[in-house]
Design a protein around this motif. Structure first.
Motif, PDB file in Angstrom:
ATOM      1  N   MET A 299       0.841  -1.192   0.000  1.00 39.55           N
ATOM      2  CA  MET A 299       0.000   0.000   0.000  1.00 39.55           C
ATOM      3  C   MET A 299       0.880   1.247   0.000  1.00 39.55           C
ATOM      4  SD  MET A 299      -3.108  -1.029  -0.077  1.00 39.55           S
ATOM      5  CE  MET A 299      -3.995   0.458   0.400  1.00 39.55           C
ATOM      6  N   PRO A 300       0.448   2.305  -0.660  1.00 33.24           N
ATOM      7  CA  PRO A 300       1.272   3.524  -0.688  1.00 33.24           C
ATOM      8  C   PRO A 300       1.623   4.040   0.702  1.00 33.24           C
ATOM      9  CG  PRO A 300      -0.509   3.664  -2.298  1.00 33.24           C
ATOM     10  CD  PRO A 300      -0.772   2.427  -1.490  1.00 33.24           C
ATOM     11  N   ALA A 301       0.772   3.756   1.697  1.00 30.92           N
ATOM     12  CA  ALA A 301       1.049   4.240   3.048  1.00 30.92           C
ATOM     13  C   ALA A 301       2.299   3.612   3.641  1.00 30.92           C
ATOM     14  CB  ALA A 301      -0.151   3.964   3.958  1.00 30.92           C
ATOM     15  N   HIS A 302       2.731   2.484   3.092  1.00 29.17           N
ATOM     16  CA  HIS A 302       3.913   1.797   3.613  1.00 29.17           C
ATOM     17  C   HIS A 302       5.197   2.266   2.948  1.00 29.17           C
ATOM     18  CE1 HIS A 302       1.035  -1.735   4.701  1.00 29.17           C
ATOM     19  NE2 HIS A 302       1.046  -0.812   5.643  1.00 29.17           N
ATOM     20  N   LEU A 303       5.087   3.172   1.994  1.00 28.25           N
ATOM     21  CA  LEU A 303       6.287   3.663   1.323  1.00 28.25           C
ATOM     22  C   LEU A 303       7.059   4.615   2.232  1.00 28.25           C
ATOM     23  CD1 LEU A 303       4.996   4.409  -2.288  1.00 28.25           C
ATOM     24  CD2 LEU A 303       6.346   2.458  -1.521  1.00 28.25           C
ATOM     25  N   PRO A 304       8.370   4.610   2.142  1.00 27.87           N
ATOM     26  CA  PRO A 304       9.152   5.561   2.932  1.00 27.87           C
ATOM     27  C   PRO A 304       9.029   6.967   2.370  1.00 27.87           C
ATOM     28  CG  PRO A 304      10.593   4.348   1.469  1.00 27.87           C
ATOM     29  CD  PRO A 304       9.228   3.736   1.321  1.00 27.87           C
ATOM     30  N   GLN A 305       9.412   7.909   3.166  1.00 26.29           N
ATOM     31  CA  GLN A 305       9.472   9.286   2.698  1.00 26.29           C
ATOM     32  C   GLN A 305      10.790   9.458   1.947  1.00 26.29           C
ATOM     33  OE1 GLN A 305       8.763  12.101   5.902  1.00 26.29           O
ATOM     34  NE2 GLN A 305       7.468  10.616   6.985  1.00 26.29           N
ATOM     35  N   LEU A 306      10.690   9.768   0.678  1.00 24.08           N
ATOM     36  CA  LEU A 306      11.890   9.893  -0.151  1.00 24.08           C
ATOM     37  C   LEU A 306      11.680  10.940  -1.223  1.00 24.08           C
ATOM     38  CD1 LEU A 306      10.932   8.178  -2.850  1.00 24.08           C
ATOM     39  CD2 LEU A 306      11.591   6.236  -1.444  1.00 24.08           C
ATOM     40  N   SER A 307      12.786  11.391  -1.761  1.00 23.33           N
ATOM     41  CA  SER A 307      12.728  12.382  -2.834  1.00 23.33           C
ATOM     42  C   SER A 307      12.416  11.678  -4.145  1.00 23.33           C
ATOM     43  CB  SER A 307      14.066  13.123  -2.940  1.00 23.33           C
ATOM     44  OG  SER A 307      14.058  13.999  -4.049  1.00 23.33           O
ATOM     45  N   SER A 308      11.375  12.141  -4.836  1.00 23.31           N
ATOM     46  CA  SER A 308      10.932  11.477  -6.065  1.00 23.31           C
ATOM     47  C   SER A 308      11.385  12.190  -7.328  1.00 23.31           C
ATOM     48  CB  SER A 308       9.399  11.389  -6.068  1.00 23.31           C
ATOM     49  OG  SER A 308       8.830  12.694  -6.041  1.00 23.31           O
ATOM     50  N   GLN A 309      12.139  13.269  -7.198  1.00 27.45           N
ATOM     51  CA  GLN A 309      12.457  14.072  -8.376  1.00 27.45           C
ATOM     52  C   GLN A 309      13.368  13.351  -9.367  1.00 27.45           C
ATOM     53  OE1 GLN A 309      14.407  17.571  -6.937  1.00 27.45           O
ATOM     54  NE2 GLN A 309      16.096  16.478  -5.979  1.00 27.45           N
ATOM     55  N   ASN A 310      14.174  12.383  -8.880  1.00 30.19           N
ATOM     56  CA  ASN A 310      15.087  11.670  -9.772  1.00 30.19           C
ATOM     57  C   ASN A 310      14.561  10.305 -10.192  1.00 30.19           C
ATOM     58  OD1 ASN A 310      17.120  13.680  -9.780  1.00 30.19           O
ATOM     59  ND2 ASN A 310      17.849  12.970  -7.782  1.00 30.19           N
ATOM     60  N   ILE A 311      13.407   9.896  -9.677  1.00 26.43           N
ATOM     61  CA  ILE A 311      12.848   8.587 -10.018  1.00 26.43           C
ATOM     62  C   ILE A 311      12.249   8.651 -11.424  1.00 26.43           C
ATOM     63  CG2 ILE A 311      11.091   6.887  -9.429  1.00 26.43           C
ATOM     64  CD1 ILE A 311      11.451   7.593  -6.526  1.00 26.43           C
ATOM     65  N   VAL A 312      12.775   7.819 -12.310  1.00 23.55           N
ATOM     66  CA  VAL A 312      12.312   7.800 -13.702  1.00 23.55           C
ATOM     67  C   VAL A 312      11.634   6.482 -14.055  1.00 23.55           C
ATOM     68  CG1 VAL A 312      14.074   9.440 -14.448  1.00 23.55           C
ATOM     69  CG2 VAL A 312      14.578   6.995 -14.505  1.00 23.55           C
ATOM     70  N   ASP A 313      11.727   5.476 -13.178  1.00 22.41           N
ATOM     71  CA  ASP A 313      11.168   4.156 -13.455  1.00 22.41           C
ATOM     72  C   ASP A 313      10.345   3.715 -12.258  1.00 22.41           C
ATOM     73  OD1 ASP A 313      10.600   1.578 -14.292  1.00 22.41           O
ATOM     74  OD2 ASP A 313      12.603   1.219 -15.095  1.00 22.41           O
ATOM     75  N   LEU A 314       9.043   3.477 -12.466  1.00 20.51           N
ATOM     76  CA  LEU A 314       8.133   3.145 -11.367  1.00 20.51           C
ATOM     77  C   LEU A 314       7.363   1.879 -11.709  1.00 20.51           C
ATOM     78  CD1 LEU A 314       6.827   4.130  -8.644  1.00 20.51           C
ATOM     79  CD2 LEU A 314       5.057   5.189 -10.068  1.00 20.51           C
ATOM     80  N   GLU A 315       7.340   0.931 -10.753  1.00 15.37           N
ATOM     81  CA  GLU A 315       6.558  -0.299 -10.905  1.00 15.37           C
ATOM     82  C   GLU A 315       5.762  -0.523  -9.625  1.00 15.37           C
ATOM     83  OE1 GLU A 315       8.719  -3.738 -12.106  1.00 15.37           O
ATOM     84  OE2 GLU A 315       9.867  -2.694 -13.663  1.00 15.37           O
ATOM     85  N   TRP A 316       4.469  -0.798  -9.782  1.00 14.93           N
ATOM     86  CA  TRP A 316       3.604  -1.020  -8.622  1.00 14.93           C
ATOM     87  C   TRP A 316       2.706  -2.209  -8.918  1.00 14.93           C
ATOM     88  CZ3 TRP A 316      -1.133   2.392  -6.974  1.00 14.93           C
ATOM     89  CH2 TRP A 316      -1.616   1.934  -5.735  1.00 14.93           C
ATOM     90  N   CYS A 317       2.676  -3.154  -7.994  1.00 12.00           N
ATOM     91  CA  CYS A 317       1.860  -4.359  -8.143  1.00 12.00           C
ATOM     92  C   CYS A 317       1.087  -4.589  -6.849  1.00 12.00           C
ATOM     93  CB  CYS A 317       2.744  -5.558  -8.462  1.00 12.00           C
ATOM     94  SG  CYS A 317       1.847  -7.117  -8.690  1.00 12.00           S
TER      95      CYS A 317
END
Length: 584
Positions: A299-317
């Motif tokens: 769940m998105p609530a379990h994601l850490p707090q991180l900077s997303s400005q450099n993330i170019v590849d995202l996978e969610w299942c």
């Protein structure tokens, strides 16, 4: 006898006590090749032999002579001096020590000879580069077992010989994958042997760090100290919380505490798996300034707090995703260039509230699977991605009755069909349809459609797709069943600009395609030049009739691609305006 002498000059380096390289190599490897004339009773071909003389190579006889002399001198000295009762104890001790040293030296020589024997085998002559490549394959198997919690077992190839062991120990790339928690002795070993190479870490809570209760604090302290030293080198990190909680020590909170205090200066890929934990991690901060790829199954609530400005590849299942969940996540990653979202268990009956359009200016590749037709259409309409060139969509429909599914499908494909010139339609054992669109500019769209249950999807009529504006030049139909001929006529008439048609189907269904292309009075597909039916069985007489009909209508087929086993294929040649091709 004619003798040809070939001298092999080696690349030996000059060392103390060794003669110059050229002369030494000349003396070491002299290859003589001789031939003799043959009489009429000999074999007709010349017999060639090859003899290699290793001039400086000691022979077994010379070693025997040396050992005999050596043993005789020792025995003579022993009997002459050591059997004297007046010899002091110190002298005897010195002699015993000398004999032990000579024994050890002889053992070293035995090891040396075995090493030279190994060099005579094919495996012993492999280069260090090839050996390292073999070891890397072995390490892949070791990692797979380690990931499955089957324990850490070093490959047997690591101990195949002293040379292989030396290469294994000295190659840092073989020691860059680590599963945490790990006993301290092994953690130190991997830290030392990986040197400064980038690391791949799999942090899990399926095992706790085994320690005695008396020194648990000290062990965990050193464990944390080593992990902090490794963090700046971690390039790939997998946080796997799917296995439950440790019983005695909360290793999850321990690791998260360490991770939250240290900067991941090299981390480029982060993978998170957490399907069983209902607790959120609001205080989990991950400082990863160069993070480029994020994969998560949680769940998105379990994601850490991180900077997303450099993330170019995202996978969610995950399961039971709703469009608003997807849009909420995408709104946090506006810089992504590639996005894959897999909805393993579609949410049926979701209500889609009003939601602003999400702008993804850098997105080039998008994959959305598996959603109901309504949810997928809602997602597509709420994404603004001007650079998008590759799309992959997957539909799971709850109820499939008659042709009721075609309007929803057509509404999704419409904007992409308009910009495409190549269209492929295939079915998967009649339980799903797969559509692929390609354009000359490089844009591509793939869409799969399946029912909620593995029941058969009704035969597609093509009627609704034929109403959509398009400018197709190439069509591929790989289906088991076609709609009635009049539906095919309607579709192929609308796709009047086709020049290439590829068909793969049953022989009885292929007749519907031929009948549609012969239909009049209006000519169907007047620009059709190539018919590719190399995967279809058909009657030669029927093909002759079809080709004659097209030729009489003034729209003859120029190229015909058929299988090699078609009988009387030469009958088609005179009926073609161009030529024909056999299946290679």
């Amino acid at each position: 006898m004619r003798v040809l002498v070939r001298i092999a000059i080696g690349n030996a380096t000059r060392k103390a006590g060794v003669r110059s390289a050229p002369r030494f190599a000349q003396k070491l490897a002299l290859t003589t090749r001789f031939s003799r004339s043959t009489s009429q009773h000999d074999r007709p071909n010349q017999l060639w032999g090859r003899m290699v003389y290793l001039v400086d190579m000691p022979t077994p006889e010379s070693l025997t002579e040396f050992c005999t002399t050596f043993e005789t001198k020792i025995a003579t000295a022993f009997h002459q001096h050591l059997l004297d009762p007046t010899v002091s104890h110190e002298t005897i001790s010195d002699v015993r020590h000398s004999l032990q040293e000579m024994e050890q030296r002889l053992k070293n020589s035995v090891v040396f000879l075995k090493q030279q024997q190994n060099m005579c085998t094919p495996i012993g002559r492999l280069s260090d580069v090839l050996i390292l490549e073999i070891l890397e394959y072995c390490v892949l198997e070791m990692r797979k077992a380690w990931e499955k919690n089957d324990g850490l077992r070093f490959p047997a190839a690591f101990s195949l010989s002293s040379r292989w062991r030396s290469i294994a120990i000295g190659s840092a790339t073989l020691w860059t994958y680590i599963c945490l928690p790990l006993p301290l002795n092994l953690l130190r070993l991997f830290q030392r042997r990986s040197r400064n190479a980038p690391l791949s870490i799999d942090a899990t809570i399926r095992d706790r760090l085994r320690t005695d209760a008396s020194n648990e604090g000290a062990v965990m302290g050193e464990f944390g100290h080593i992990v902090r030293q490794l963090i700046p080198r971690i390039a790939r990190l997998h946080l796997n919380w799917d296995e439950g909680w440790s019983l005695r020590y909360d290793i999850k909170d321990f690791l998260l505490g360490i991770f939250g205090q240290t900067r991941f200066s090299s981390l480029e890929l982060l993978r998170i798996s957490n399907e069983v934990d209902e607790e959120e991690n609001p205080g989990f901060v991950l400082d990863a300034p160069v993070l480029k790829k994020l994969i998560f199954r949680t769940m998105p609530a379990h994601l850490p707090q991180l900077s997303s400005q450099n993330i170019v590849d995202l996978e969610w299942c995950l399961e039971e995703m709703r469009p608003k969940d997807v849009l909420n996540v995408l709104s946090q990653f506006r810089s992504i260039e590639r996005c894959v979202i897999v909805n393993e268990d579609p949410y049926i009956g979701s209500r889609n509230p009003s939601f602003p359009v999400i702008s993804l200016p850098n997105l080039q590749n998008l994959s959305l699977s598996y959603f109901t037709p309504e949810d997928l259409k809602y997602l597509i309409d709420h994404l603004d991605a001007p650079l998008l060139v590759s799309r992959t969509f997957g539909i799971f429909d709850e109820v499939v009755n008659g042709n009721s599914w075609e309007p929803a499908l057509a509404s999704i494909l419409a904007p992409y069909l308009r910009a495409s010139n190549e269209f492929r339609i295939s079915d998967k054992r009649t339980t799903a349809y797969i559509f692929a669109l390609r354009s000359s500019s490089g844009h591509q769209t793939d869409l799969s459609y399946a029912g909620w249950t593995p029941a058969r999807v009704p035969v597609m009529s093509f009627a609704r797709l034929a109403q959509l504006p398009c400018d197709l030049t190439s069509l591929s139909l790989d289906v088991q069943y076609f709609p009635p001929t009049y539906d095919l006529v309607k579709a192929l008439t609308a796709w009047w600009n086709l020049t290439h048609l590829r068909v793969r189907t049953r022989e009885s269904e292929f007749e519907k395609v031929l009948a549609a292309l012969e239909h009049g009075p209006d000519i169907v597909c007047p620009r059709l030049k190539c018919l590719d039916c190399r995967w279809v069985k058909f009657s030669s007489d029927r093909m002759v009739k079809f080709l004659e009909t097209r030729k009489q209508l003034g729209v003859g087929i120029q190229q015909l691609a058929i299988a090699q086993d078609v009988p009387d294929a030469e009958r088609f040649v005179d009926l073609l305006d161009g030529g024909w091709e056999d299946e290679e």
